[in-house]
Design a protein around this motif. Structure first.
Motif, PDB file in Angstrom:
ATOM      1  N   LEU A 134       0.840  -1.202   0.000  1.00  0.00           N
ATOM      2  CA  LEU A 134       0.000   0.000   0.000  1.00  0.00           C
ATOM      3  C   LEU A 134       0.877   1.255   0.000  1.00  0.00           C
ATOM      4  N   LYS A 135       1.823   1.307   0.937  1.00  0.00           N
ATOM      5  CA  LYS A 135       2.668   2.496   1.048  1.00  0.00           C
ATOM      6  C   LYS A 135       3.493   2.714  -0.220  1.00  0.00           C
ATOM      7  N   GLY A 136       4.079   1.639  -0.713  1.00  0.00           N
ATOM      8  CA  GLY A 136       4.936   1.760  -1.898  1.00  0.00           C
ATOM      9  C   GLY A 136       4.141   2.213  -3.112  1.00  0.00           C
ATOM     10  N   THR A 137       2.945   1.627  -3.308  1.00  0.00           N
ATOM     11  CA  THR A 137       2.134   1.951  -4.481  1.00  0.00           C
ATOM     12  C   THR A 137       1.651   3.397  -4.427  1.00  0.00           C
ATOM     13  N   LEU A 138       1.175   3.817  -3.253  1.00  0.00           N
ATOM     14  CA  LEU A 138       0.643   5.183  -3.145  1.00  0.00           C
ATOM     15  C   LEU A 138       1.757   6.219  -3.210  1.00  0.00           C
ATOM     16  N   THR A 139       2.911   5.883  -2.677  1.00  0.00           N
ATOM     17  CA  THR A 139       4.051   6.805  -2.759  1.00  0.00           C
ATOM     18  C   THR A 139       4.471   6.992  -4.220  1.00  0.00           C
ATOM     19  N   GLU A 140       4.434   5.887  -4.971  1.00  0.00           N
ATOM     20  CA  GLU A 140       4.794   5.974  -6.392  1.00  0.00           C
ATOM     21  C   GLU A 140       3.761   6.804  -7.164  1.00  0.00           C
ATOM     22  N   PHE A 141       2.480   6.617  -6.820  1.00  0.00           N
ATOM     23  CA  PHE A 141       1.449   7.442  -7.465  1.00  0.00           C
ATOM     24  C   PHE A 141       1.716   8.928  -7.201  1.00  0.00           C
ATOM     25  N   ALA A 142       1.994   9.282  -5.932  1.00  0.00           N
ATOM     26  CA  ALA A 142       2.227  10.690  -5.577  1.00  0.00           C
ATOM     27  C   ALA A 142       3.440  11.240  -6.317  1.00  0.00           C
ATOM     28  N   ARG A 143       4.458  10.389  -6.478  1.00  0.00           N
ATOM     29  CA  ARG A 143       5.651  10.838  -7.192  1.00  0.00           C
ATOM     30  C   ARG A 143       5.311  11.158  -8.652  1.00  0.00           C
ATOM     31  N   ARG A 144       4.497  10.281  -9.277  1.00  0.00           N
ATOM     32  CA  ARG A 144       4.145  10.511 -10.692  1.00  0.00           C
ATOM     33  C   ARG A 144       3.176  11.688 -10.838  1.00  0.00           C
ATOM     34  N   MET A 145       2.337  11.905  -9.842  1.00  0.00           N
ATOM     35  CA  MET A 145       1.320  12.964  -9.926  1.00  0.00           C
ATOM     36  C   MET A 145       1.889  14.328  -9.543  1.00  0.00           C
ATOM     37  N   VAL A 156       6.272  12.369   1.217  1.00  0.00           N
ATOM     38  CA  VAL A 156       4.907  12.033   1.620  1.00  0.00           C
ATOM     39  C   VAL A 156       4.970  11.523   3.060  1.00  0.00           C
ATOM     40  N   ARG A 157       3.809  11.512   3.723  1.00  0.00           N
ATOM     41  CA  ARG A 157       3.786  10.919   5.064  1.00  0.00           C
ATOM     42  C   ARG A 157       2.440  10.231   5.277  1.00  0.00           C
ATOM     43  N   PHE A 158       2.480   9.172   6.063  1.00  0.00           N
ATOM     44  CA  PHE A 158       1.263   8.420   6.383  1.00  0.00           C
ATOM     45  C   PHE A 158       0.988   8.565   7.871  1.00  0.00           C
ATOM     46  N   TYR A 159      -0.279   8.594   8.219  1.00  0.00           N
ATOM     47  CA  TYR A 159      -0.613   8.527   9.639  1.00  0.00           C
ATOM     48  C   TYR A 159      -1.954   7.829   9.800  1.00  0.00           C
ATOM     49  N   GLY A 160      -2.196   7.330  10.977  1.00  0.00           N
ATOM     50  CA  GLY A 160      -3.367   6.491  11.229  1.00  0.00           C
ATOM     51  C   GLY A 160      -4.671   7.235  11.075  1.00  0.00           C
ATOM     52  N   ASP A 161      -5.687   6.510  10.616  1.00  0.00           N
ATOM     53  CA  ASP A 161      -7.021   7.083  10.470  1.00  0.00           C
ATOM     54  C   ASP A 161      -8.011   5.958  10.721  1.00  0.00           C
ATOM     55  N   ALA A 214      -5.327   4.570   6.955  1.00  0.00           N
ATOM     56  CA  ALA A 214      -4.324   5.637   6.982  1.00  0.00           C
ATOM     57  C   ALA A 214      -4.747   6.800   6.098  1.00  0.00           C
ATOM     58  N   GLN A 215      -4.182   7.959   6.383  1.00  0.00           N
ATOM     59  CA  GLN A 215      -4.265   9.104   5.479  1.00  0.00           C
ATOM     60  C   GLN A 215      -2.879   9.296   4.883  1.00  0.00           C
ATOM     61  N   MET A 216      -2.849   9.786   3.641  1.00  0.00           N
ATOM     62  CA  MET A 216      -1.538  10.122   3.080  1.00  0.00           C
ATOM     63  C   MET A 216      -1.490  11.615   2.789  1.00  0.00           C
ATOM     64  N   ASP A 217      -0.403  12.242   3.223  1.00  0.00           N
ATOM     65  CA  ASP A 217      -0.149  13.651   2.929  1.00  0.00           C
ATOM     66  C   ASP A 217       1.004  13.741   1.943  1.00  0.00           C
ATOM     67  N   VAL A 218       0.986  14.786   1.135  1.00  0.00           N
ATOM     68  CA  VAL A 218       2.132  15.068   0.278  1.00  0.00           C
ATOM     69  C   VAL A 218       2.609  16.471   0.630  1.00  0.00           C
ATOM     70  N   ALA A 273      -6.660   5.632   2.838  1.00  0.00           N
ATOM     71  CA  ALA A 273      -6.354   4.287   2.360  1.00  0.00           C
ATOM     72  C   ALA A 273      -6.376   3.308   3.529  1.00  0.00           C
ATOM     73  N   GLY A 274      -6.192   2.047   3.221  1.00  0.00           N
ATOM     74  CA  GLY A 274      -6.106   1.057   4.290  1.00  0.00           C
ATOM     75  C   GLY A 274      -6.129  -0.353   3.717  1.00  0.00           C
ATOM     76  N   MET A 275      -5.899  -1.323   4.618  1.00  0.00           N
ATOM     77  CA  MET A 275      -5.986  -2.731   4.224  1.00  0.00           C
ATOM     78  C   MET A 275      -7.458  -3.142   4.256  1.00  0.00           C
ATOM     79  N   VAL A 276      -7.904  -3.792   3.164  1.00  0.00           N
ATOM     80  CA  VAL A 276      -9.319  -4.145   3.057  1.00  0.00           C
ATOM     81  C   VAL A 276      -9.725  -5.006   4.265  1.00  0.00           C
ATOM     82  N   HIS A 277     -10.792  -4.618   4.932  1.00  0.00           N
ATOM     83  CA  HIS A 277     -11.289  -5.321   6.111  1.00  0.00           C
ATOM     84  C   HIS A 277     -11.657  -6.767   5.736  1.00  0.00           C
ATOM     85  N   PRO A 278     -11.302  -7.736   6.582  1.00  0.00           N
ATOM     86  CA  PRO A 278     -11.587  -9.147   6.240  1.00  0.00           C
ATOM     87  C   PRO A 278     -13.058  -9.394   5.898  1.00  0.00           C
ATOM     88  N   GLN A 279     -13.962  -8.713   6.602  1.00  0.00           N
ATOM     89  CA  GLN A 279     -15.380  -8.917   6.318  1.00  0.00           C
ATOM     90  C   GLN A 279     -15.747  -8.402   4.923  1.00  0.00           C
TER      91      GLN A 279
END
Ligand SMILES: [Zn+2]
Length: 345
Positions: A232-243, A249-254, A263-267, A291-297
């Motif tokens: 998740l972190k790697g993919t979104l960081t790469e998106f932010a770099r291309r955009m 960038v930084r991530f923090y809990g949400d 998580a939220q991502m800031d640029v 963003a986040g990891m898809v909930h098991p349910q």
């Protein structure tokens, strides 16, 4: 009388020939063809002629009039032609002058921005999955861990379009598309999925500089056998770099009901490059997505066995991204169709 008319015609044509200016031409017309001109005067004299002469003289008078009128019209044409040739010779066409620009339309900034986002995700291996805008309460909320009367529903002010058992509504986010994408593309929970889900969403909001009742959202979903938070972190960081280019960038809990952890991502702020400005509220960073990891349910609701499969999801507002990228102060500009705004892009 016949001789007079022939003489009149000869004189008139002789005088017309050398005329090349408007004033002289008008004088000639009044003199011969005017209401009190020579032709009219001859016509008036017809009455005084003996009966047997009247027919022949009248015919000649009419012929003369017609002939002079035709000569006059021909002269007007000839003078126009000469004036045109003279002006072309005096002021030749300058073929090196720049042409008049042809005005062309262009893409609406929201569309252009969306396409940029599609392109980046497409390059990174995500396919576009389009999902319906009118949804059931079940799809929009319940399968995403938001049961009826759950306090989280307060976050999504909802337009209900039919208050039947199904509770039909305008989707408040693109997330119900996650369930549909998993059910349609995973072949019974046996295949990985990597999609973005773009589209219009609707919220029952007071319209203001920051909120609109309709807005685009681009959601993303990746499900596989070993998808981790590091992916998740790697993919979104790469998106932010291309955009947004090379910037921290930084991530923090949400918290979101349908992801765990979230998580939220800031640029880093695009306006001030991290120094601090009004746009970033002097923090040096701008929030661009959740963003986040898809909930098991949710995985289970999509047809996957969460013991074997995992995934991450993210959602961003392309209008918000355009606002940050261009420093636009009011979201309402996007749908107001004001050319003064649109022409700046
Ligand atoms: Zn800033």
């Amino acid at each position: 009388m016949i001789n007079d008319l022939n003489q009149l015609r000869a004189d008139a044509l002789a005088q017309l020939a050398p005329i090349w200016d408007d004033t002289a031409l008008e004088e000639w017309r009044v003199k011969y063809l005017g209401r009190k001109g020579a032709i009219s005067a001859s016509m008036e004299q017809l009455g005084a002629l003996p009966k047997e002469e009247r027919g022949a003289v009248g015919k000649l008078a009419n012929e003369t009039k017609g002939e002079l009128e035709a000569a006059y019209i021909a002269k007007v044409g000839a003078m126009k032609q000469r004036a045109l040739s003279e002006s072309l010779e005096a002021e030749p066409l300058d073929v090196t002058l720049p042409g008049r620009p042809v005005l062309r339309g262009r893409l609406h900034p929201a569309t252009a921005n969306l396409r940029e986002i599609y392109r980046i995700w497409g390059d990174m291996g995500f396919q576009i999955f389009r999902s319906r805008q009118v949804e059931s309460d079940e799809m929009n909320f319940q399968l995403l861990n938001i049961p009826p009367n759950h306090p989280a529903r307060d976050n999504w002010s909802t337009f209900y379009v039919a208050d039947t058992e199904q509770r039909v509504l305008l989707r408040t986010h693109t997330s119900p598309g996650q369930i549909r994408a998993m059910r349609q593309l995973s072949q019974g929970g046996t295949q990985p999925v990597r999609v973005i889900l773009p589209g219009m969403c609707y919220r029952y909001e007071q319209i203001s500089a920051r909120y609109e009742i309709q807005f685009n959202q681009v959601e993303g979903l990746a499900v596989g056998r070993n998808v981790t938070f590091a992916d998740l972190k790697g993919t979104l960081t790469e998106f932010a770099r291309r955009m947004f280019g090379e910037r921290p960038v930084r991530f923090y809990g949400d918290h979101f009901p349908f992801t765990e952890p979230s998580a939220q991502m800031d640029v880093q702020c695009i306006i001030c490059d991290g120094a601090g400005c009004a746009m970033c509220k002097y923090t040096g960073f701008l929030e661009i997505l959740g963003a986040g990891m898809v909930h098991p349910q949710v995985l289970r609701n999509g047809g996957y066995d969460p013991a074997e499969w995992s995934g991450f999801a993210f959602g961003m507002g392309p209008e918000r991204i355009a606002i940050l990228k261009h420093g636009i102060e009011d979201i309402r500009y996007f749908w107001a169709n004001d050319l003064r705004f649109l022409e700046q892009f």
